[in-house]
Design a protein around this motif. Structure first.
Motif: not given
Length: 615
Positions: A554-560, A542-551, A570-578
């Motif tokens: 160049x940062x790419x972000x994921x949200x688990x 029971x896990x969701x992993x979202x992918x997002x783009x910043x306006x 309920x836990x929310x994990x964010x991952x940003x990288x560039x």
């Protein structure tokens, strides 16, 4: 009620509870479990107290005690302690857990005897619960090897393997508040139980009626329970120390066990290998399940607040690093001094990246690394570790669900001899073959060795982290959570997961979501349409992993997102990288990324509140 016959007492109590359900004062699930405890003979000793709570109409308390049958989560059974109740940790639920483990093992092995190891940490009631577990397992014909004094979780895992035990149990609630305790179940590998064993144990737990037991002292006299302590503990510490990769020991530091058992493992290992300038933080050294000198009495080394008392002393003493283990000493946190003399709390992802880089470089230098070797991490752990591993030309296995038991399982499936390092973002780290659970001691050893080597070069852990960012890209990770307690909270978590799965937000802050990987339904869905575009086979959970783009970034972000398996959250994990090219760009990128993530987190919490209001 008191003037009627016992059967009338129980019948009237059941009717009162049923009315409470109708009036929304008691959940349906609590009523079902309460009725079972009121009517079945194995719960007879608890029934007078239950009748009194019903008579006094303490339905909030009753709902807390009975809203669920406390499950086996990612870390076994863990939760609030009470005198009785299906949803709490108490003498009965501990006995059920030990009974279920023993009965299932004998059925699975086709045996009438076996061996079990039991340990406990310094929490309130841990010794009492450990003795209950031991007497139940001994009554089932298992020879029980019992740690005489409080010990760490990795020492229990080590003992299972070292003594050739079939099963093991650890009484702990990890980093939970003083009100909690728990029961972690282990299999013969030294790892926490996995499918199908976990479900088999749960089935036996739920079917438990009368549970056999023996007198603890008599069982000791008869050899059914055997004490273990310093002999096994010494072997464990030597096994950890054998993974030293450096002779650098010039490091001034502080270590705090946060009133837990870490001194028995972490501190003794550091002393054994020669880190004589790493001292104990005495105010938090006494083993005490109330955690009196820890801010908010919450002994979680992921919280920056727990380090504040030690930081005050560290600044006066000239310490360069602060280490903290949680109460059962399987997690290890780090604060490192920056060039301005301030202590910076490193996340589990940052520590994991530093340790992965350290061991891979050391193994390359001594020629013991091949492409067959591998590093393991969970799906909510930093992608930086995967980048570091690929650069070192070793395999990276990073598609695991949350829970160190899956890292342990991977070790045995892939071959422990090629295992280099395993880590998860919640401060869990392991190397070697000596145990199958995360270990604060090995993490502390490597963190100190790395810090000492860097010191000899005029650098700090923070400097090395920046070097990794320049080489592999800047990575910013973190976690936020929403606490939702009891039966109502459980429904809220379900509502949030349903909304995220069926009608996810299109935008949070300046981030627009473009894709979601649904590990429960095993499908990729394009957003905002939320239509399936691809399927995959594993892992399922029971896990969701979202992918997002910043306006304009160049940062790419994921949200688990996942419901916690051990806490009402309920836990929310964010991952940003560039990518960054130089130190100046790195400094600018850090500032921009932190601003974007701050806005994102605020928007996320607003979305959570709004969703719960309208559900």
């Amino acid at each position: 009620m008191n003037q009627q016959s016992p059967s009338s007492d129980f019948q009237q109590a059941i009717e009162i509870a049923r009315t409470a359900v109708t009036e929304k004062q008691l959940s349906e699930s609590a009523f079902t479990n309460l009725q079972k405890w009121l009517t079945e003979p194995q719960y007879a000793s608890y029934q007078p107290a239950m009748l009194k709570l019903i008579e006094d109409k303490e339905f909030g308390t009753l709902d807390t005690y009975f809203w669920e049958v406390i499950p086996f989560g990612t870390g076994g059974r863990r939760g609030l302690m009470s005198d009785f109740g299906s949803a709490t940790i108490n003498e009965r639920t501990i006995a059920e857990s030990a009974h279920g483990l023993a009965v299932y093992f004998k059925k699975a092995a086709g045996a009438q005897t076996g061996k079990a190891a039991i340990a406990r940490d310094s929490r309130i009631n841990s010794e009492r619960f450990a003795r209950i577990a031991a007497t139940v397992m001994a009554a089932h014909g298992l020879t029980v090897y019992f740690y005489k004094t409080p010990r760490s979780t990795p020492e229990l895992s080590f003992a299972v393997r070292h003594l050739g035990c079939d099963v093991g149990a650890m009484i702990t609630a990890s980093h939970n508040p003083p009100s909690d305790n728990g029961f972690k179940a282990y299999w013969s590998t030294g790892g926490q139980v996995l499918p199908p064993h976990d479900q088999g144990i749960i089935d036996e737990v739920y079917q438990a009626t009368e549970i056999p037991t023996v007198d603890f002292d008599q069982a000791v006299e008869q050899g059914l329970i055997k004490f273990i302590d310093e002999d096994v503990a010494s072997e464990y510490r030597s096994s950890v120390a054998a993974h030293s990769h450096s002779t650098c020991r010039d490091l001034n530091g502080l270590f705090t066990p946060l009133h837990g058992v870490g001194e028995t493992s972490v501190y003794h290992v550091l002393q054994q290998v020669g880190f004589k300038q790493v001292n104990r933080f005495e105010p938090q050294c006494e083993q005490d399940g109330n955690f009196p000198n820890v801010p908010d009495h919450l002994p979680n080394p992921e919280r920056t607040e727990v380090y504040q008392p030690a930081i005050e002393l560290a600044k006066k003493s000239g310490a360069e690093i602060i280490l903290a283990s949680d109460p059962d000493a399987d997690r290890m946190g780090v604060c490192a001094k920056n060039n301005a003399g301030e202590f910076i709390h490193l996340t589990g992802n940052q520590v994991g990246a530093l340790l992965a880089d350290y061991v891979l470089r050391k193994r390359q230098e001594n020629g013991t690394l091949t492409p067959k070797h591998y590093v393991v991490e969970t799906i909510v752990t930093t992608p930086l570790i995967a980048e570091i591993s690929r650069k070192a030309n070793v395999r990276i296995i990073n598609n695991l669900l949350v829970g160190f038991k899956y890292i342990a399982e991977t070790m045995d499936e892939e071959g422990p001899d090629e295992f280099v390092f395993g880590t998860e973002e919640s401060l869990g780290y392991l190397t070697g073959t000596y145990c199958r659970d995360k270990d604060a001691a090995i993490a502390a050893l490597w963190a100190c060795e790395l810090a000492a080597e860097l010191k000899s070069e005029g650098k700090t852990l923070l400097n090395r982290l920046d070097e990794l960012y320049l080489e592999h890209g800047y990575h910013l990770e973190g976690q936020v959570s929403k606490t939702c307690k009891g039966s109502q909270g459980n429904e809220q978590i379900k509502q949030l997961m349903k909304a995220l799965r069926n009608t996810p937000p299109q935008k949070l802050g300046n981030l627009t979501f473009t894709l979601v990987r649904d590990y429960q339904n095993l499908e990729l869905r394009a957003l905002p349409e939320n239509t399936p575009s691809e399927t995959f086979s594993k892992p399922q959970g029971n896990v969701l992993m979202f992918e997002a783009e910043g306006e304009g970034s160049p940062l790419t972000v994921q949200l688990g997102v996942r419901p916690s398996g051990t806490e009402p959250k309920i836990k929310f994990y964010y991952f940003a990288q560039t990518v960054v090219t130089d130190s100046a760009q790195l400094a600018k990128t850090k500032s921009e990324a932190q601003s974007i993530i701050k806005c994102f987190k605020e928007s996320l919490m607003d979305w959570i509140d709004q969703t719960l209001k309208t559900s």
